[in-house]
Enzyme design. Structure first.
Site, PDB file in Angstrom:
ATOM      1  N   LYS A 148       0.852  -1.204   0.000  1.00 11.58           N
ATOM      2  CA  LYS A 148       0.000   0.000   0.000  1.00 11.58           C
ATOM      3  C   LYS A 148       0.884   1.249   0.000  1.00 11.58           C
ATOM      4  O   LYS A 148       2.088   1.165   0.282  1.00 11.58           O
ATOM      5  CB  LYS A 148      -0.907  -0.029   1.234  1.00 11.58           C
ATOM      6  CG  LYS A 148      -0.161   0.079   2.561  1.00 11.58           C
ATOM      7  CD  LYS A 148      -1.072  -0.252   3.737  1.00 11.58           C
ATOM      8  CE  LYS A 148      -0.292  -0.162   5.048  1.00 11.58           C
ATOM      9  NZ  LYS A 148      -1.062  -0.728   6.175  1.00 11.58           N
TER      10      LYS A 148
ATOM     11  N   ARG B  87     -10.640  -0.620  14.732  1.00 14.96           N
ATOM     12  CA  ARG B  87     -10.682   0.130  13.493  1.00 14.96           C
ATOM     13  C   ARG B  87     -11.722  -0.578  12.643  1.00 14.96           C
ATOM     14  O   ARG B  87     -12.896  -0.539  12.963  1.00 14.96           O
ATOM     15  CB  ARG B  87      -9.265   0.145  12.874  1.00 14.96           C
ATOM     16  CG  ARG B  87      -9.057   1.199  11.842  1.00 14.96           C
ATOM     17  CD  ARG B  87      -7.582   1.325  11.420  1.00 14.96           C
ATOM     18  NE  ARG B  87      -7.035   0.103  10.814  1.00 14.96           N
ATOM     19  CZ  ARG B  87      -5.787   0.012  10.343  1.00 14.96           C
ATOM     20  NH1 ARG B  87      -4.967   1.039  10.424  1.00 14.96           N
ATOM     21  NH2 ARG B  87      -5.361  -1.113   9.803  1.00 14.96           N
TER      22      ARG B  87
ATOM     23  N   HIS C 198      -5.813  -7.571  12.704  1.00 17.75           N
ATOM     24  CA  HIS C 198      -4.639  -6.698  12.719  1.00 17.75           C
ATOM     25  C   HIS C 198      -4.255  -6.383  14.156  1.00 17.75           C
ATOM     26  O   HIS C 198      -5.111  -6.071  14.972  1.00 17.75           O
ATOM     27  CB  HIS C 198      -4.963  -5.411  11.946  1.00 17.75           C
ATOM     28  CG  HIS C 198      -3.763  -4.605  11.577  1.00 17.75           C
ATOM     29  ND1 HIS C 198      -2.604  -5.155  11.081  1.00 17.75           N
ATOM     30  CD2 HIS C 198      -3.534  -3.265  11.614  1.00 17.75           C
ATOM     31  CE1 HIS C 198      -1.718  -4.190  10.834  1.00 17.75           C
ATOM     32  NE2 HIS C 198      -2.255  -3.037  11.153  1.00 17.75           N
TER      33      HIS C 198
ATOM     34  N   ARG D 259       2.008 -11.221   6.894  1.00 22.26           N
ATOM     35  CA  ARG D 259       1.540 -10.028   6.191  1.00 22.26           C
ATOM     36  C   ARG D 259       2.376  -8.793   6.555  1.00 22.26           C
ATOM     37  O   ARG D 259       1.834  -7.781   7.006  1.00 22.26           O
ATOM     38  CB  ARG D 259       0.076  -9.810   6.592  1.00 22.26           C
ATOM     39  CG  ARG D 259      -0.772  -9.047   5.588  1.00 22.26           C
ATOM     40  CD  ARG D 259      -2.203  -8.962   6.083  1.00 22.26           C
ATOM     41  NE  ARG D 259      -2.352  -8.187   7.273  1.00 22.26           N
ATOM     42  CZ  ARG D 259      -3.043  -8.553   8.368  1.00 22.26           C
ATOM     43  NH1 ARG D 259      -3.707  -9.679   8.410  1.00 22.26           N
ATOM     44  NH2 ARG D 259      -3.084  -7.773   9.436  1.00 22.26           N
TER      45      ARG D 259
ATOM     46  N   TYR E  74      14.351  31.291   6.548  1.00 23.76           N
ATOM     47  CA  TYR E  74      13.118  31.897   7.052  1.00 23.76           C
ATOM     48  C   TYR E  74      13.125  31.953   8.579  1.00 23.76           C
ATOM     49  O   TYR E  74      13.596  31.012   9.223  1.00 23.76           O
ATOM     50  CB  TYR E  74      11.906  31.049   6.636  1.00 23.76           C
ATOM     51  CG  TYR E  74      11.579  31.086   5.173  1.00 23.76           C
ATOM     52  CD1 TYR E  74      11.249  32.278   4.526  1.00 23.76           C
ATOM     53  CD2 TYR E  74      11.577  29.905   4.438  1.00 23.76           C
ATOM     54  CE1 TYR E  74      10.922  32.285   3.177  1.00 23.76           C
ATOM     55  CE2 TYR E  74      11.250  29.904   3.083  1.00 23.76           C
ATOM     56  CZ  TYR E  74      10.923  31.095   2.462  1.00 23.76           C
ATOM     57  OH  TYR E  74      10.600  31.108   1.141  1.00 23.76           O
TER      58      TYR E  74
ATOM     59  N   CYS F 276      13.167  24.759   4.011  1.00 18.44           N
ATOM     60  CA  CYS F 276      12.284  25.463   3.075  1.00 18.44           C
ATOM     61  C   CYS F 276      11.503  24.450   2.235  1.00 18.44           C
ATOM     62  O   CYS F 276      11.712  23.250   2.349  1.00 18.44           O
ATOM     63  CB  CYS F 276      13.099  26.369   2.160  1.00 18.44           C
ATOM     64  SG  CYS F 276      14.229  27.459   3.037  1.00 18.44           S
TER      65      CYS F 276
ATOM     66  N   ASP G 219      11.750  23.806  -0.993  1.00 19.82           N
ATOM     67  CA  ASP G 219      12.542  23.113  -2.009  1.00 19.82           C
ATOM     68  C   ASP G 219      14.011  22.934  -1.653  1.00 19.82           C
ATOM     69  O   ASP G 219      14.763  22.358  -2.435  1.00 19.82           O
ATOM     70  CB  ASP G 219      12.465  23.895  -3.327  1.00 19.82           C
ATOM     71  CG  ASP G 219      11.047  24.261  -3.673  1.00 19.82           C
ATOM     72  OD1 ASP G 219      10.207  23.346  -3.699  1.00 19.82           O
ATOM     73  OD2 ASP G 219      10.759  25.457  -3.878  1.00 19.82           O
TER      74      ASP G 219
HETATM   75  C1  LIG Z   1      -0.290  -1.711   6.845  1.00 22.88           C
HETATM   76  C2  LIG Z   1      -0.821  -2.996   7.254  1.00 22.88           C
HETATM   77  C3  LIG Z   1       0.037  -4.088   7.440  1.00 22.88           C
HETATM   78  C4  LIG Z   1       1.532  -3.985   7.416  1.00 22.88           C
HETATM   79  O1  LIG Z   1       1.990  -3.360   8.601  1.00 22.88           O
HETATM   80  P1  LIG Z   1       3.539  -3.335   8.951  1.00 22.88           P
HETATM   81  O2  LIG Z   1       3.585  -2.792  10.326  1.00 22.88           O
HETATM   82  O3  LIG Z   1       4.179  -2.424   7.960  1.00 22.88           O
HETATM   83  O4  LIG Z   1       4.038  -4.717   8.833  1.00 22.88           O
HETATM   84  C5  LIG Z   1      -0.542  -5.317   7.702  1.00 22.88           C
HETATM   85  N1  LIG Z   1      -1.874  -5.452   7.785  1.00 22.88           N
HETATM   86  C6  LIG Z   1      -2.725  -4.415   7.631  1.00 22.88           C
HETATM   87  C7  LIG Z   1      -4.192  -4.645   7.753  1.00 22.88           C
HETATM   88  C8  LIG Z   1      -2.235  -3.156   7.365  1.00 22.88           C
HETATM   89  O5  LIG Z   1      -3.075  -2.127   7.225  1.00 22.88           O
END
Ligand SMILES: *Cc1c(COP(=O)(O)O)cnc(C)c1O
Length: 389
Positions: free
Chosen positions: A39, A137, A171, A231, A272, A319, A321
């Protein structure tokens, strides 16, 4: 058109990615699948290049956050299974089916809308059930009183027409934290997850093909949570404390170069806000890396970039850039020299922690005007710039 401008660039070491992938797979062992989380443009590394390599290396699944990210991969030639970890509106179900994308189901209402949309489109939508075991979540809530109803609803969702329920996942909220309370919390999440799976499988009389929950922290530390597939995200990119412990290598090295060096007498204010004032005769380098490239402005006067001769402190406000680095104590550094912002000699984790954040944010902040240059077997193989020409 491609950029020829030598400004700030990200070197993406695909050999490091391969090393990290193989090291993780060696650790998880036979019979455990691998979903690579790609992602947010593969945590800023470039989703198509990263996914292409994972596909070539034999990964089992990819994880993205939205249908746009999934579609980008399909149009980029990625044919392997892709799971959308987030929500997708039901009116996109036709596209999900046509592109062979797996969708997360987070509650029964979404499941029934997906089911109706799949029937209307004339096809089957592959789905994974999301169980909320304590992240609070997305997902069917598993805790306390909600357990029985969630089990019931997951069973009903799985038997809806037009849905092929391939997997179930959850998760972890604190699997990357080492204190006892966090470890217990993760353990409770895992137990809730496995009880939920057992109850659903018993009630339905069939097993899920893919049960998964191990993100980076769990992949690194909790083999009992591997189930059918791990994952990880960050671990794959070689950042964070666990990557270091496992001997993984940072995939991204962000570099810039010194465009000019100027000398100022003591008492000169820089940038700045005039926050930094030289206390001595100062040799100041200007580098074309600013907050619009992904530098975090809160790091003004609070970090150093790495030259070949050592760290050069950032002076004055960053800044949009550009920013300024103090080269007074690095007399050998010249205009035109390369500077590492983060990577193998200046860790993204250290820079992130100076900014009060995590390397995830630093990686995903590298902006679209920073070209990504891909290396394989030490050689440049591709160069991508995300600007529209
Ligand atoms: C982003 C995400 C992961 C990966 O998380 P890491 O901490 O980068 O390993 C795994 N599962 C879900 C549902 C996520 O949103």
């Amino acid at each position: 058109m491609r950029s020829t401008l030598k400004r700030t660039w990200a070197q993406i070491d695909l050999d490091a990615l391969e090393h990290n992938y193989k090291t993780i797979r060696q650790k998880t062992g036979q019979g455990v699948g691998f979903l690579g989380v790609v992602k947010a443009d593969a945590y800023g590394h470039g989703a198509i290049q990263v996914s292409g390599l994972l596909q070539e290396l034999g990964a089992d699944y990819l994880g993205v956050s939205s249908i746009d990210e999934a579609a980008e991969l399909r149009y980029g030639g990625i044919t392997m299974p892709i799971l959308i970890l987030g929500y997708t509106p039901a009116d996109q179900v036709g596209q999900l089916i046509d592109l062979r994308i797996t969708q997360t189901v987070t509650d029964f209402d979404a499941a029934s809308e997906y089911s109706r949309a799949a029937a209307a489109h004339g096809g089957t939508l592959r789905v994974h059930i999301k169980a909320d075991t304590g992240m609070s979540r997305l997902g069917f809530r598993g805790a306390g009183d909600a357990f029985d109803e969630s089990v019931e609803q997951i069973c009903r969702a799985c038997s809806l027409p037009g849905l092929d329920c391939e997997g179930i996942f959850t998760h972890f909220a604190v699997s990357d934290e080492s204190d006892e309370e966090s470890q217990e919390y993760t353990q409770r999440q895992f137990e809730l997850f496995t009880s939920c799976i057992a109850a659903v499988e018993e009630k339905r009389g069939r097993k899920f093909a893919l049960r998964h929950c191990a993100n980076t922290g769990a992949t690194a530390c909790l083999p009992e949570t591997y189930l059918d597939m791990v994952r990880p995200g960050l671990l794959l990119y070689g950042c964070g404390a666990f990557a270091k412990e496992m001997g993984l290598r940072p995939v991204m090295t962000l570099k810039t170069y010194i465009s000019t060096i100027k000398s100022y007498p003591a008492g000169t204010s820089v940038s700045y806000g005039r926050r930094f004032v030289t206390e001595r005769a100062t040799r100041m380098g200007v580098v074309p890396y600013g907050y619009a490239d992904g530098f975090l402005r809160c790091l003004s006067d609070n970090c150093a970039l790495m030259t070949a001769d050592g760290p050069a402190p950032v002076r004055g406000r960053i800044c949009m850039d550009m920013c300024m680095i103090d080269l007074t104590d690095l007399p050998g550094v010249k205009a035109g020299d390369e500077v590492e912002i983060f990577g193998s000699s200046n860790s993204a984790d250290d820079l992130a922690s100076a900014a009060g954040t995590i390397s995830y944010e630093l990686l995903t902040s590298v902006s679209k005007r920073v070209p990504r240059i891909y290396y394989r077997a030490g050689k440049e193989i591709a160069r991508e710039l995300l600007l529209r020409f």
